[in-house]
Motif scaffolding. Sequence first.
Motif, PDB file in Angstrom:
ATOM      1  N   PRO A  81      11.538  21.624   3.265  1.00 34.82           N
ATOM      2  CA  PRO A  81      12.052  22.164   2.007  1.00 34.82           C
ATOM      3  C   PRO A  81      13.579  22.184   2.020  1.00 34.82           C
ATOM      4  CG  PRO A  81      11.215  23.924   3.408  1.00 34.82           C
ATOM      5  CD  PRO A  81      10.963  22.646   4.141  1.00 34.82           C
ATOM      6  N   LEU A  82      14.165  21.768   0.903  1.00 34.91           N
ATOM      7  CA  LEU A  82      15.629  21.789   0.787  1.00 34.91           C
ATOM      8  C   LEU A  82      16.012  23.150   0.228  1.00 34.91           C
ATOM      9  CD1 LEU A  82      18.200  20.056   0.983  1.00 34.91           C
ATOM     10  CD2 LEU A  82      17.792  19.323  -1.340  1.00 34.91           C
ATOM     11  N   ASP A  83      16.484  24.038   1.102  1.00 29.87           N
ATOM     12  CA  ASP A  83      16.829  25.383   0.643  1.00 29.87           C
ATOM     13  C   ASP A  83      18.168  25.789   1.248  1.00 29.87           C
ATOM     14  OD1 ASP A  83      16.145  25.766   3.267  1.00 29.87           O
ATOM     15  OD2 ASP A  83      14.126  26.485   2.796  1.00 29.87           O
ATOM     16  N   ASP A  84      18.414  27.092   1.285  1.00 25.11           N
ATOM     17  CA  ASP A  84      19.688  27.572   1.796  1.00 25.11           C
ATOM     18  C   ASP A  84      19.861  27.340   3.290  1.00 25.11           C
ATOM     19  OD1 ASP A  84      20.352  28.346  -0.671  1.00 25.11           O
ATOM     20  OD2 ASP A  84      19.785  30.449  -0.435  1.00 25.11           O
ATOM     21  N   ASN A  85      18.764  27.060   3.959  1.00 27.23           N
ATOM     22  CA  ASN A  85      18.823  26.862   5.401  1.00 27.23           C
ATOM     23  C   ASN A  85      19.648  25.621   5.735  1.00 27.23           C
ATOM     24  OD1 ASN A  85      18.294  26.319   8.101  1.00 27.23           O
ATOM     25  ND2 ASN A  85      16.278  27.266   7.974  1.00 27.23           N
ATOM     26  N   ALA A 143      20.549  22.558  -6.310  1.00 30.72           N
ATOM     27  CA  ALA A 143      19.809  22.904  -7.522  1.00 30.72           C
ATOM     28  C   ALA A 143      19.848  24.420  -7.710  1.00 30.72           C
ATOM     29  CB  ALA A 143      18.371  22.423  -7.398  1.00 30.72           C
ATOM     30  N   ASP A 144      19.926  24.869  -8.980  1.00 31.49           N
ATOM     31  CA  ASP A 144      19.957  26.312  -9.245  1.00 31.49           C
ATOM     32  C   ASP A 144      18.576  26.929  -9.101  1.00 31.49           C
ATOM     33  OD1 ASP A 144      22.619  25.992  -9.948  1.00 31.49           O
ATOM     34  OD2 ASP A 144      22.078  25.509 -12.018  1.00 31.49           O
ATOM     35  N   SER A 145      17.574  26.187  -9.544  1.00 29.01           N
ATOM     36  CA  SER A 145      16.221  26.711  -9.431  1.00 29.01           C
ATOM     37  C   SER A 145      15.266  25.553  -9.197  1.00 29.01           C
ATOM     38  CB  SER A 145      15.843  27.475 -10.698  1.00 29.01           C
ATOM     39  OG  SER A 145      15.906  26.592 -11.800  1.00 29.01           O
ATOM     40  N   GLY A 146      14.027  25.890  -8.814  1.00 25.52           N
ATOM     41  CA  GLY A 146      13.047  24.856  -8.526  1.00 25.52           C
ATOM     42  C   GLY A 146      13.057  24.515  -7.044  1.00 25.52           C
ATOM     43  N   THR A 147      12.091  23.699  -6.637  1.00 28.05           N
ATOM     44  CA  THR A 147      12.024  23.356  -5.227  1.00 28.05           C
ATOM     45  C   THR A 147      12.023  21.839  -5.044  1.00 28.05           C
ATOM     46  OG1 THR A 147       9.631  23.497  -5.362  1.00 28.05           O
ATOM     47  CG2 THR A 147      10.767  25.413  -4.467  1.00 28.05           C
ATOM     48  N   ILE A 148      12.634  21.432  -3.940  1.00 31.88           N
ATOM     49  CA  ILE A 148      12.623  20.029  -3.555  1.00 31.88           C
ATOM     50  C   ILE A 148      12.116  19.975  -2.121  1.00 31.88           C
ATOM     51  CG2 ILE A 148      14.053  18.009  -3.052  1.00 31.88           C
ATOM     52  CD1 ILE A 148      15.953  19.004  -5.257  1.00 31.88           C
ATOM     53  N   ARG A 183      21.589  13.347  -6.425  1.00 32.43           N
ATOM     54  CA  ARG A 183      22.421  14.061  -5.453  1.00 32.43           C
ATOM     55  C   ARG A 183      21.786  15.386  -5.030  1.00 32.43           C
ATOM     56  NH1 ARG A 183      27.917  12.730  -5.680  1.00 32.43           N
ATOM     57  NH2 ARG A 183      28.467  14.892  -5.973  1.00 32.43           N
ATOM     58  N   CYS A 184      20.886  15.906  -5.867  1.00 25.39           N
ATOM     59  CA  CYS A 184      20.150  17.114  -5.464  1.00 25.39           C
ATOM     60  C   CYS A 184      19.182  16.779  -4.322  1.00 25.39           C
ATOM     61  CB  CYS A 184      19.364  17.692  -6.634  1.00 25.39           C
ATOM     62  SG  CYS A 184      20.384  18.598  -7.808  1.00 25.39           S
ATOM     63  N   LEU A 185      18.723  15.532  -4.297  1.00 25.32           N
ATOM     64  CA  LEU A 185      17.685  15.160  -3.329  1.00 25.32           C
ATOM     65  C   LEU A 185      18.169  15.192  -1.888  1.00 25.32           C
ATOM     66  CD1 LEU A 185      15.746  12.277  -5.101  1.00 25.32           C
ATOM     67  CD2 LEU A 185      15.153  14.679  -4.893  1.00 25.32           C
ATOM     68  N   ASN A 186      19.487  15.036  -1.652  1.00 28.76           N
ATOM     69  CA  ASN A 186      19.956  15.172  -0.260  1.00 28.76           C
ATOM     70  C   ASN A 186      20.957  16.310  -0.118  1.00 28.76           C
ATOM     71  OD1 ASN A 186      22.220  14.061  -1.379  1.00 28.76           O
ATOM     72  ND2 ASN A 186      22.555  12.571   0.239  1.00 28.76           N
ATOM     73  N   GLY A 187      20.941  17.200  -1.110  1.00 28.84           N
ATOM     74  CA  GLY A 187      21.743  18.415  -0.964  1.00 28.84           C
ATOM     75  C   GLY A 187      23.226  18.238  -1.220  1.00 28.84           C
ATOM     76  N   GLU A 207       0.847  -1.178   0.000  1.00 26.93           N
ATOM     77  CA  GLU A 207       0.000   0.000   0.000  1.00 26.93           C
ATOM     78  C   GLU A 207       0.888   1.235   0.000  1.00 26.93           C
ATOM     79  OE1 GLU A 207      -3.374   1.560   2.985  1.00 26.93           O
ATOM     80  OE2 GLU A 207      -3.270  -0.622   2.698  1.00 26.93           O
ATOM     81  N   LEU A 208       0.732   2.115  -0.979  1.00 21.24           N
ATOM     82  CA  LEU A 208       1.566   3.300  -1.043  1.00 21.24           C
ATOM     83  C   LEU A 208       1.005   4.399  -0.152  1.00 21.24           C
ATOM     84  CD1 LEU A 208       2.284   3.411  -4.878  1.00 21.24           C
ATOM     85  CD2 LEU A 208       3.687   2.436  -3.060  1.00 21.24           C
ATOM     86  N   GLY A 209       1.893   5.235   0.328  1.00 26.79           N
ATOM     87  CA  GLY A 209       1.462   6.313   1.212  1.00 26.79           C
ATOM     88  C   GLY A 209       1.332   7.626   0.479  1.00 26.79           C
ATOM     89  N   GLU A 210       1.379   8.718   1.264  1.00 31.80           N
ATOM     90  CA  GLU A 210       1.276  10.049   0.675  1.00 31.80           C
ATOM     91  C   GLU A 210       2.599  10.401  -0.006  1.00 31.80           C
ATOM     92  OE1 GLU A 210       1.915   9.286   3.665  1.00 31.80           O
ATOM     93  OE2 GLU A 210       3.399  10.664   4.464  1.00 31.80           O
ATOM     94  N   HIS A 211       2.625  11.547  -0.706  1.00 34.40           N
ATOM     95  CA  HIS A 211       3.866  11.962  -1.363  1.00 34.40           C
ATOM     96  C   HIS A 211       4.918  12.324  -0.337  1.00 34.40           C
ATOM     97  CE1 HIS A 211       1.249  12.863  -5.011  1.00 34.40           C
ATOM     98  NE2 HIS A 211       2.037  11.862  -5.318  1.00 34.40           N
ATOM     99  N   ILE A 212       6.087  11.720  -0.452  1.00 28.84           N
ATOM    100  CA  ILE A 212       7.152  12.040   0.507  1.00 28.84           C
ATOM    101  C   ILE A 212       8.231  12.908  -0.144  1.00 28.84           C
ATOM    102  CG2 ILE A 212       8.395   9.868   0.086  1.00 28.84           C
ATOM    103  CD1 ILE A 212       9.106   9.926   3.080  1.00 28.84           C
ATOM    104  N   ILE A 213       8.388  12.749  -1.477  1.00 28.98           N
ATOM    105  CA  ILE A 213       9.352  13.607  -2.179  1.00 28.98           C
ATOM    106  C   ILE A 213       8.609  14.364  -3.274  1.00 28.98           C
ATOM    107  CG2 ILE A 213      11.446  13.706  -3.604  1.00 28.98           C
ATOM    108  CD1 ILE A 213      12.312  11.086  -2.391  1.00 28.98           C
ATOM    109  N   THR A 214       8.764  15.687  -3.269  1.00 27.38           N
ATOM    110  CA  THR A 214       8.181  16.488  -4.335  1.00 27.38           C
ATOM    111  C   THR A 214       9.298  17.276  -5.007  1.00 27.38           C
ATOM    112  OG1 THR A 214       6.250  16.737  -2.937  1.00 27.38           O
ATOM    113  CG2 THR A 214       6.360  18.138  -4.887  1.00 27.38           C
ATOM    114  N   ILE A 215       9.486  17.035  -6.295  1.00 30.71           N
ATOM    115  CA  ILE A 215      10.501  17.762  -7.052  1.00 30.71           C
ATOM    116  C   ILE A 215       9.755  18.637  -8.042  1.00 30.71           C
ATOM    117  CG2 ILE A 215      12.538  17.559  -8.537  1.00 30.71           C
ATOM    118  CD1 ILE A 215      12.739  14.621  -7.536  1.00 30.71           C
ATOM    119  N   ASP A 216      10.014  19.937  -7.975  1.00 30.65           N
ATOM    120  CA  ASP A 216       9.234  20.849  -8.800  1.00 30.65           C
ATOM    121  C   ASP A 216      10.159  21.763  -9.611  1.00 30.65           C
ATOM    122  OD1 ASP A 216       6.903  21.799  -9.783  1.00 30.65           O
ATOM    123  OD2 ASP A 216       6.621  23.293  -8.195  1.00 30.65           O
TER     124      ASP A 216
END
Lengths: 250, 270
Positions: free
Chosen positions: A74-78, A63-68, A55-59, A5-14
Amino acid sequence: MIEKELGEHIITIDNVSKTFPGGVQAVKDFSTKIRRREVVVIMGPSGSGKSTLLRCLNGLEEADSGTIVVDNIPLDDNRKNRLEIRKEVGMVFQSFNLFPHLTALENVNLAQIRVRKKSQKEATKLSMELLNKVGIAEKSGNYPAQLSGGQQQRVAIARALAMMPKVMLFDEPTSALDPEMINEVLDVMKNLATEGMTMVVVTHEMGFAREVSDWIIFMDDGQIVETGTAEHFFKNPQEDRTKLFLSQIL
Amino acid sequence: MSIIPWLKQKVFIFRSPWRDILQFLLVIAAIIWFITISTSRVGYNWQWYRVPRYLFRVEDGRLVAGALIQGLLFTLRISGFSLVLSLLIGLLTAFVRLSGSFMGRILSRVYLEIIRNTPLIVQIYLVYFVIGPILGFGRFTSAMLALSLFQGAYLSEIFRAGIVSLHKGQWEAAHSLGLSTFHTYRDVILPQAIRRILPPLTSQVITLIKNSALVSVVALGDLALRAQIVAADTFLTFEIWFTTALIYLAITVPLSTIVNLMEKRFKILT
C-alpha cells in the motif's frame, strides 16, 4: 494489442483524489485496476489529470484520499513502503531528466549501486546489457548533452529498467522529441511490451495505442470518461467528449 | 560589448594592441602621479630598503620569518580552520532550511537574520566575551568560531540558491529510482549545485580571508595586526601597508585564478 497471457491485478487504484494547494482538483474519485503484463494507455486533453494520476502511482504526488496498492504494497504515509514501491515502479519523464553530470552508463549505474547495493562491475554488466537493448551501447561514455533527444530518452528508459521494476510508468515520453526521433523511442517501448512488462503510458501516439495497448483510459477533468480497447476507441467511441477529442487529434 | 557573447566570438574585429597598451600606461601614470602628489604633500620619505627584514630575516645563517610573514601564517591558519567549519555550518543550515522541519526552518532563519544584520566585529566581541568563557573557549577558538558563524550564514544562502536552482525533474528522477534523500543530495544534487555556485563560493572564501583581519580586535596576531604594530614602530606607514595589501593579494588572486580554471575544467555540458 499484443497477444499474451495477463496476470493478476498488480495495481489497484481505489477512489483516489488529488487537489493541488491552489485549489485545482486534478484527480477526482478515480478507481481502476491494472493486471500484470498489461499495457494501459491514458489519454485526455491537457489538464485532465493524466500526469498527476501517473505521478500518484509512485508517490511523486501524494493522493489526498483513496488508496493505491502496487504489487501488494500500500502506498501510504509509511516512508519505507514508498521507497519499496519506487524500487518496483520505474518512471520515464517527458523531459528525460537524465543527470547531466553523469555519463549515460553512470546514469544507468547509479541507482543499482546505491539502492540495489550492487558492485560497480555487476552494475556495469546489467547497464551495458540494457543500453545495448535500447540500441545505444556505443554511446555509453557520452554525457546527456552529447546525445539527441531520442537517445537521451532511451538512456532514461534503460536507467529505469536497471532497477528491474515490475511496472513502468511513461509520462508523455515522446512529447518533447523531434518527429523523426519518436519512433526510435516507441520501438523500445514496443519491445518492452512484447517482453511482458506491465506499462502505464500517458501518450497521444495513436499508432502506439492501437498496436501495443490492451486498453485505453480516456480522462477528462480528473475522471474516467470512457475505457475500452483501441479498436473500440477508433471504431465507435460512445461519449461525445471522447469523439470530440479523437476528431481533433486523429 | 556584445549582448550575446557566443556570437561575438565568431566575429573577428581587428583591434590595434596599441590602444590597450596606451590605456594601460595612462592608468599606471595616473596612479604614480596620485601617489607622488599625496606623499609629497606630507613630505613622505620613502624607505623601502627597511621593509624586507619584516618579511624575512637571517639569524645565525638561517632564514627566519619576520613579523609580517608570521602574521600571514596566522591568517592562513585561522582562515583555513574557519573555511572548513563555515562550509559545514553553511551546508547544514541550507539542508535544515530546505527540510520539512518547521522548527528547523525557524531556527535557521533566526540564525541567518541575526548574523547578517549585525557587524562582524560585534559578533567577534560577543563570542569572545560571552560565549567563549561559558564554553571555555580560548581566544583563537572564539575568534575562529565567530568567523565561521559569520561566513556560514552567507554560505548557507549560496548553497540554498544552488540547490533550489536545479530543475525539480532531477529530484523526481532520483526519487523515482528509489534513491534516498541522502544519496539524492550526494550523488545528484550537490555535484551539480556546487559547480553552479563555484563563483560566489570563491568570493566568500576571499571575503573570509579578508574578514580574518578583524580578529585583531581580540589581540590575535594576524597579518593586519602585525602590520599595524610594525607600521607604528617604524613609521614606515606607506611601505608596510602597501606590502600588506600585496601579501593579501598574493593569496587571493591565485585563489580566484585556480577556481576560474576549475570552473572551466568541471563545466557541465548543457
